[in-house]
Design an enzyme around this catalytic site. Structure first.
Site, PDB file in Angstrom:
ATOM      1  N   ARG A 253      39.126  17.963 -55.331  1.00  0.00           N
ATOM      2  CA  ARG A 253      40.076  19.061 -55.228  1.00  0.00           C
ATOM      3  C   ARG A 253      39.737  20.118 -56.266  1.00  0.00           C
ATOM      4  O   ARG A 253      39.491  19.814 -57.432  1.00  0.00           O
ATOM      5  CB  ARG A 253      41.509  18.567 -55.465  1.00  0.00           C
ATOM      6  CG  ARG A 253      42.116  17.864 -54.247  1.00  0.00           C
ATOM      7  CD  ARG A 253      42.525  18.882 -53.186  1.00  0.00           C
ATOM      8  NE  ARG A 253      42.955  18.251 -51.962  1.00  0.00           N
ATOM      9  CZ  ARG A 253      42.183  18.046 -50.899  1.00  0.00           C
ATOM     10  NH1 ARG A 253      40.910  18.383 -50.931  1.00  0.00           N
ATOM     11  NH2 ARG A 253      42.678  17.516 -49.799  1.00  0.00           N
TER      12      ARG A 253
ATOM     13  N   GLU B 216      39.995  29.169 -52.543  1.00  0.00           N
ATOM     14  CA  GLU B 216      39.029  29.126 -51.439  1.00  0.00           C
ATOM     15  C   GLU B 216      39.410  30.153 -50.376  1.00  0.00           C
ATOM     16  O   GLU B 216      40.599  30.320 -50.080  1.00  0.00           O
ATOM     17  CB  GLU B 216      38.986  27.713 -50.839  1.00  0.00           C
ATOM     18  CG  GLU B 216      38.471  26.683 -51.837  1.00  0.00           C
ATOM     19  CD  GLU B 216      38.319  25.283 -51.244  1.00  0.00           C
ATOM     20  OE1 GLU B 216      38.540  25.116 -50.018  1.00  0.00           O
ATOM     21  OE2 GLU B 216      37.981  24.349 -51.992  1.00  0.00           O
TER      22      GLU B 216
ATOM     23  N   HIS C 147      33.183  23.508 -49.082  1.00  0.00           N
ATOM     24  CA  HIS C 147      34.174  22.489 -48.717  1.00  0.00           C
ATOM     25  C   HIS C 147      33.722  21.705 -47.477  1.00  0.00           C
ATOM     26  O   HIS C 147      34.388  21.692 -46.438  1.00  0.00           O
ATOM     27  CB  HIS C 147      35.544  23.121 -48.460  1.00  0.00           C
ATOM     28  CG  HIS C 147      36.682  22.164 -48.742  1.00  0.00           C
ATOM     29  ND1 HIS C 147      37.865  22.545 -49.316  1.00  0.00           N
ATOM     30  CD2 HIS C 147      36.807  20.831 -48.522  1.00  0.00           C
ATOM     31  CE1 HIS C 147      38.678  21.505 -49.429  1.00  0.00           C
ATOM     32  NE2 HIS C 147      38.049  20.447 -48.943  1.00  0.00           N
TER      33      HIS C 147
END
Length: 529
Positions: free
Chosen positions: A231, A260, A279
């Protein structure tokens, strides 16, 4: 029942839902927030990935909603608190991308040791510069794994295959599991001081945010290599940039970021010794298919009233657990509603005590069932396992749970006490009897009784005088109410006695008034279980 698939999941998952009897599936990928609000008005379930936001507004617009399923690990795009208040189960699929994320993490670790991406880019530019891309080996190096859950555990296995020493920091890690995995338990400071490589696998919480910051980097070896595929925000990016510039950190690999998508002008993009991926943790064909099918199965189970797996806002109950816990859940709900009906409206504490075999069970779900039973007749909202604790909190009622090892006279027993603001206690106790686990009420307000916990109960407190059983029987018979069972209890002859009468139908208002008017009656309550 309607299921809205708001984000694209595996076609096999959608097909699974379509095959279930009584389900209607609506695929609405890429819908605007306004369109989502319109679509959810009559849906019972929503399946999402990370694109669609399930906000409080969306939840309020979906009065029939029972479950939100996230095909993936995080639930950042779901307002879990608002869902809990509305009794909506929120589930994810934490195991579906375990291998995919572990393999990506180890890819980053390998790229941190050997600068393969940089060398590949150089080769494509027509260069041949062997000296510029020297690396180090993993063999006999120390890897610090911060968070040894599913993914951290898989990374540890792969590190051991490369001959690495593995230190693990996890506040919840049992020594027996660490021993079985052949890792060394360490403090966070131990890892910072000793590790050549560090990988983080913790959830992002108030406690873990910026866990690796300027102060943490100061404690590390010079030349550390650090990785985050968990994370964004666990590693403080500004601190990492400075550590990379100073040489404290020799290389880093990041798949997740504080914000993000990563800003185009982020200094991390300009760092030659940093490998960045957008990601990609769950981005394998196998993982996407797995989480899509898994969330479809979980949603179907909830809508059919069965198993609840991987819920983030209530205890998950699998099929095996349901078989064991089912009778206890039923007894708990009945004790909760019994106590509510024999006590005053305002209470300050709900105290639940377990004895015997129940102590060894996960009593979380039973506790919720008791709260649900207590609230069933008094809450203006639909009460279920999800929102019962928050509704109790909203009432200002403190819930206490005790697991007792003291002798109780039964193989297993649960007691529910409510305590009023002035300290008065109203209580009920119950147990399970026989192979079928028949629920029995065995104590009401400290008086021993024994009656089947089923249907309607007439609970009477009266002066212990002759003729009371006949008098009550006569009044009920005149009202055409059949008595199914009766239990009598007294402490001393001539004192105060309890009579619990299980009846087939509810006595009329006139019959109840006649009973309450009897001189010997101190309390008369009709309780519907």
């Amino acid at each position: 029942m309607k299921i809205l698939v708001a984000d694209k999941i595996s076609p096999k998952g959608v097909e699974y839902l379509r095959k279930q009897a009584g389900f209607e599936v609506i695929e609405a990928y890429g819908s605007s927030p306004e369109k989502v609000l319109e679509l959810v008005k009559d849906v019972h379930a929503i399946a999402v990935r990370s694109e669609t936001k399930i906000t409080k507004q969306v939840l309020e617009a979906a009065p029939l909603l029972k479950v939100v399923g996230r095909a993936g690990v995080g639930v950042d795009n779901v307002d879990v608190e608002a869902a809990t208040e509305r009794g909506v189960v929120v589930m994810n699929t934490p195991a579906g991308n375990t291998i995919a994320t572990a393999e990506l993490t180890f890819t980053h670790i390998l790229c941190g040791a050997r600068p393969v991406p940089q060398a590949a880019a150089s080769m494509k530019n027509g260069e041949w510069n062997r000296k510029a891309f020297s690396g180090i080996e993993l063999f006999r190096k120390t890897l610090g794994v911060i968070g040894l859950g599913r993914i951290g555990g898989e990374v540890a296995k792969r590190a051991q295959a490369f001959g690495m020493r593995v230190l693990a920091y996890d506040p919840y890690l049992a020594p027996s599991r660490a021993k079985a995995m052949q890792v060394e338990i360490a403090t966070l400071d131990d890892i910072l001081a000793q590790a050549d490589y560090i990988t983080v696998h913790m959830p992002l919480t108030e406690d873990t945010k910026y866990m690796i910051d300027e102060a943490a980097f100061e404690k590390c070896k010079k030349g550390l290599r650090i990785f985050n595929c968990a994370r964004g925000g666990i590693i403080k990016e500004s601190a990492l940039v400075e550590a990379l510039k100073s040489g404290k950190v020799a290389a880093a690999g990041l798949d997740v970021f504080e914000d993000e998508p990563l800003a185009k002008d982020s200094p991390l993009r300009a760092m030659p010794n940093v490998v960045l991926t957008p990601h990609l943790g769950a981005s394998t064909a196998e993982a996407q298919e797995s989480v899509g099918i898994e969330i479809a199965e979980q949603i179907a189970d909830v809508l059919k009233g069965g198993v609840i797996r991987n819920a983030v806002n209530m205890p998950s109950i699998d099929e095996a657990a349901i078989k064991v816990l089912g009778p206890y859940l039923d007894l708990g709900a009945k004790l909760g509603t019994l106590v509510q009906q024999i006590s005053p409206q305002q209470i300050s504490t709900l105290r639940i005590t377990y004895w015997g075999k129940i102590v060894d069970l996960d009593a979380n779900a039973i506790t919720r069932s008791i709260q649900r039973g207590y609230l069933r007749r008094i809450s203006g909202e639909q009460v279920n396992f999800v929102n019962a604790p928050s509704l109790m909190q909203r009432l200002g009622v403190q819930v206490e749970t005790i697991k007792s090892n003291n002798d109780c006279g039964y193989t297993e027993l649960m007691a529910v006490d409510v305590i009023t603001p002035d300290g008065k206690i109203y209580s009920a106790q119950g147990t399970l009897i026989g192979k079928g686990g028949q629920p029995r009420i065995v104590n009401i307000n400290s008086r021993e009784v024994e009656v089947l916990a089923e249907g309607g109960l007439l609970v009477l407190e009266n002066s212990d005088v002759p003729g009371m059983v006949g008098t009550i029987g006569t009044i009920l018979g005149k009202d055409k109410v059949n008595i199914a069972d009766m239990s009598l209890s007294r402490l001393t002859p001539g004192g105060t006695a309890y009579m619990v009468v299980r009846v087939d139908t509810e006595p009329s208002e006139a019959a109840r008034k006649e009973i309450k008017a009897l001189p010997a009656i101190k309390m008369a309550k009709f309780v519907q279980l």
